[in-house]
Scaffold this active site. Structure first.
Site, PDB file in Angstrom:
ATOM      1  N   ARG A  50     -11.240  -8.027   6.444  1.00 33.13           N
ATOM      2  CA  ARG A  50     -12.075  -7.974   7.661  1.00 33.13           C
ATOM      3  C   ARG A  50     -11.272  -8.412   8.892  1.00 33.13           C
ATOM      4  O   ARG A  50     -11.417  -7.847   9.969  1.00 33.13           O
ATOM      5  CB  ARG A  50     -13.336  -8.831   7.487  1.00 33.13           C
ATOM      6  CG  ARG A  50     -14.304  -8.687   8.647  1.00 33.13           C
ATOM      7  CD  ARG A  50     -15.639  -9.371   8.395  1.00 33.13           C
ATOM      8  NE  ARG A  50     -15.509 -10.811   8.268  1.00 33.13           N
ATOM      9  CZ  ARG A  50     -16.521 -11.635   7.990  1.00 33.13           C
ATOM     10  NH1 ARG A  50     -17.736 -11.140   7.794  1.00 33.13           N
ATOM     11  NH2 ARG A  50     -16.338 -12.928   7.894  1.00 33.13           N
ATOM     12  N   LYS A 149     -15.161  -9.711  14.418  1.00 30.88           N
ATOM     13  CA  LYS A 149     -15.475 -11.142  14.414  1.00 30.88           C
ATOM     14  C   LYS A 149     -14.570 -11.792  15.458  1.00 30.88           C
ATOM     15  O   LYS A 149     -13.506 -12.318  15.146  1.00 30.88           O
ATOM     16  CB  LYS A 149     -15.255 -11.697  13.001  1.00 30.88           C
ATOM     17  CG  LYS A 149     -16.019 -12.980  12.771  1.00 30.88           C
ATOM     18  CD  LYS A 149     -16.186 -13.251  11.297  1.00 30.88           C
ATOM     19  CE  LYS A 149     -16.607 -14.670  11.042  1.00 30.88           C
ATOM     20  NZ  LYS A 149     -17.807 -15.113  11.728  1.00 30.88           N
ATOM     21  N   GLU A 182     -29.603  -9.945  13.539  1.00 28.16           N
ATOM     22  CA  GLU A 182     -29.147 -10.962  12.583  1.00 28.16           C
ATOM     23  C   GLU A 182     -29.479 -12.329  13.169  1.00 28.16           C
ATOM     24  O   GLU A 182     -30.119 -12.418  14.219  1.00 28.16           O
ATOM     25  CB  GLU A 182     -27.643 -10.826  12.335  1.00 28.16           C
ATOM     26  CG  GLU A 182     -26.804 -10.991  13.589  1.00 28.16           C
ATOM     27  CD  GLU A 182     -25.302 -10.869  13.352  1.00 28.16           C
ATOM     28  OE1 GLU A 182     -24.845 -10.948  12.206  1.00 28.16           O
ATOM     29  OE2 GLU A 182     -24.587 -10.713  14.353  1.00 28.16           O
TER      30      GLU A 182
HETATM   31  N1  PMP Z   1     -23.354 -12.998  11.525  1.00 34.32           N
HETATM   32  C1  PMP Z   1     -22.617 -13.700  12.388  1.00 34.32           C
HETATM   33  C2  PMP Z   1     -22.831 -13.512  13.838  1.00 34.32           C
HETATM   34  C3  PMP Z   1     -21.654 -14.610  11.916  1.00 34.32           C
HETATM   35  O1  PMP Z   1     -20.912 -15.309  12.776  1.00 34.32           O
HETATM   36  C4  PMP Z   1     -21.482 -14.765  10.528  1.00 34.32           C
HETATM   37  C5  PMP Z   1     -20.440 -15.710  10.007  1.00 34.32           C
HETATM   38  N2  PMP Z   1     -20.751 -17.051  10.263  1.00 34.32           N
HETATM   39  C6  PMP Z   1     -22.297 -14.024   9.663  1.00 34.32           C
HETATM   40  C7  PMP Z   1     -23.202 -13.127  10.199  1.00 34.32           C
HETATM   41  C8  PMP Z   1     -22.150 -14.151   8.182  1.00 34.32           C
HETATM   42  O2  PMP Z   1     -20.935 -13.592   7.778  1.00 34.32           O
HETATM   43  P1  PMP Z   1     -20.124 -14.164   6.519  1.00 34.32           P
HETATM   44  O3  PMP Z   1     -21.015 -14.034   5.344  1.00 34.32           O
HETATM   45  O4  PMP Z   1     -18.923 -13.311   6.438  1.00 34.32           O
HETATM   46  O5  PMP Z   1     -19.811 -15.562   6.825  1.00 34.32           O
END
Ligand code: PMP
Length: 288
Positions: A50, A149, A182
């Site tokens: 990622r 990210k 989200e």
């Molecule tokens: N959405 C956002 C905006 C995030 O920053 C994160 C990570 N903290 C997630 C979803 C979850 O992603 P992951 O399972 O890869 O941590």
């Protein structure tokens, strides 16, 4: 504590970056949050993949290969004597001029911090979390793809502040069409009549690594899963709801916008997801 900073391990107090780093000046950079469980870096390959995709999307050439990054992540954990913890891997655009253009930034900075983390108090995993929709909307995916990210979290931070001002720990963010995107740092799932539904990345959700783990768990449990646009009404009337994230892991949600979810306590499907998740964390990754 020792921090990995551009190839060297430096004491925490000396781990600093230039004020001309575009990561600081503009939030120009990318990161990953990764967990270490029982000396296993959970889903390390997936996180590094990622990171590479985020880098490509923002036209940033990673100065280290995937295997070099993997070794550096593991070495940072070892140097700090950790067997369980949270790893923050950042790549900034690097030191440049004051203008926006990244042209003057010659070398991206790579930083790896390994520390302990407890995002939510333990009791919330037993009793569930109460969450609320906030006014701040998720940035339109056409403006900034949610799959990147990036170091620029102001959008999510504003939503987090709004939740905290209202007395809640986590916020639901809608997109500009009014569909659920989200939470500020977690993906969201609901259970409705035996189906598992999460929001699509096109609605503004990050493609969470834990979201992918939950999708795999749904498959293992033989539960049908969809990534569909969800409204607040769908959340209010879900049988169960849970959030997924590297820091949050899988956490039950028992109230949304003042409406009880299901019975108002963590449901059996969420519990079985949590159980399966716990069985995976110290197995599905790279051992130190
Ligand atoms: N959405 C956002 C905006 C995030 O920053 C994160 C990570 N903290 C997630 C979803 C979850 O992603 P992951 O399972 O890869 O941590």
């Amino acid at each position: 504590m020792h921090v990995f900073l551009n190839g060297k391990f430096v004491p925490k107090e000396e781990a600093s970056v230039s004020v001309f780093d575009h990561g600081l000046l503009y939030g120009d950079g990318i990161f990953e949050g990764i967990r270490l469980y029982n000396s296993c870096v959970f889903k390390l390959e997936e996180h590094l993949e990622r990171l590479e995709l985020s880098a490509k999307a923002i036209l940033l050439d990673l100065p280290m290969s995937r295997s070099e990054l993997a070794d550096a992540v593991c070495e940072t954990c070892r140097q700090n004597g950790l067997t369980d913890g949270y790893i923050r891997l950042l790549v900034t655009r690097g030191v440049g001029h004051l203008g926006l253009s990244p042209k003057g930034c010659e070398t991206p900075s790579v930083i790896i911090i390994a520390d302990k983390i407890q995002l939510y108090p333990k009791e919330y995993y037993e009793d569930g979390l109460k969450i609320i929709t906030v006014p701040t909307r998720r940035i339109n995916p056409a403006a900034l793809p949610p799959m990147v990210k990036s170091l620029n979290y102001l959008n999510n931070i504003l939503a987090k502040i709004e939740a905290q001002q209202a007395g809640y720990l986590e916020a639901i963010m809608l997109n500009d069409e009014g569909y659920v995107a989200e939470c500020t740092g977690d993906n969201i799932f609901l259970v409705y009549k035996g189906r598992i539904i999460t929001t699509p990345t096109s609605a503004g959700a990050l493609r969470g690594i834990t979201r992918d783990v939950a999708i795999a768990i749904a498959d293992e449990l033989g539960l049908p899963l969809d990534a569909n646009n969800l409204t607040r009404y769908d959340l209010w009337n879900a049988d169960e709801c849970f959030l997924t994230g590297t820091a949050a892991e899988i956490i039950p949600v028992v109230e949304v916008d003042g409406r009880k979810v299901g019975e108002g306590k963590p449901g059996p499907v969420t519990r079985s997801f949590l159980e399966k998740f716990r069985a995976k964390v110290s197995v599905e990754g790279k051992m130190l």
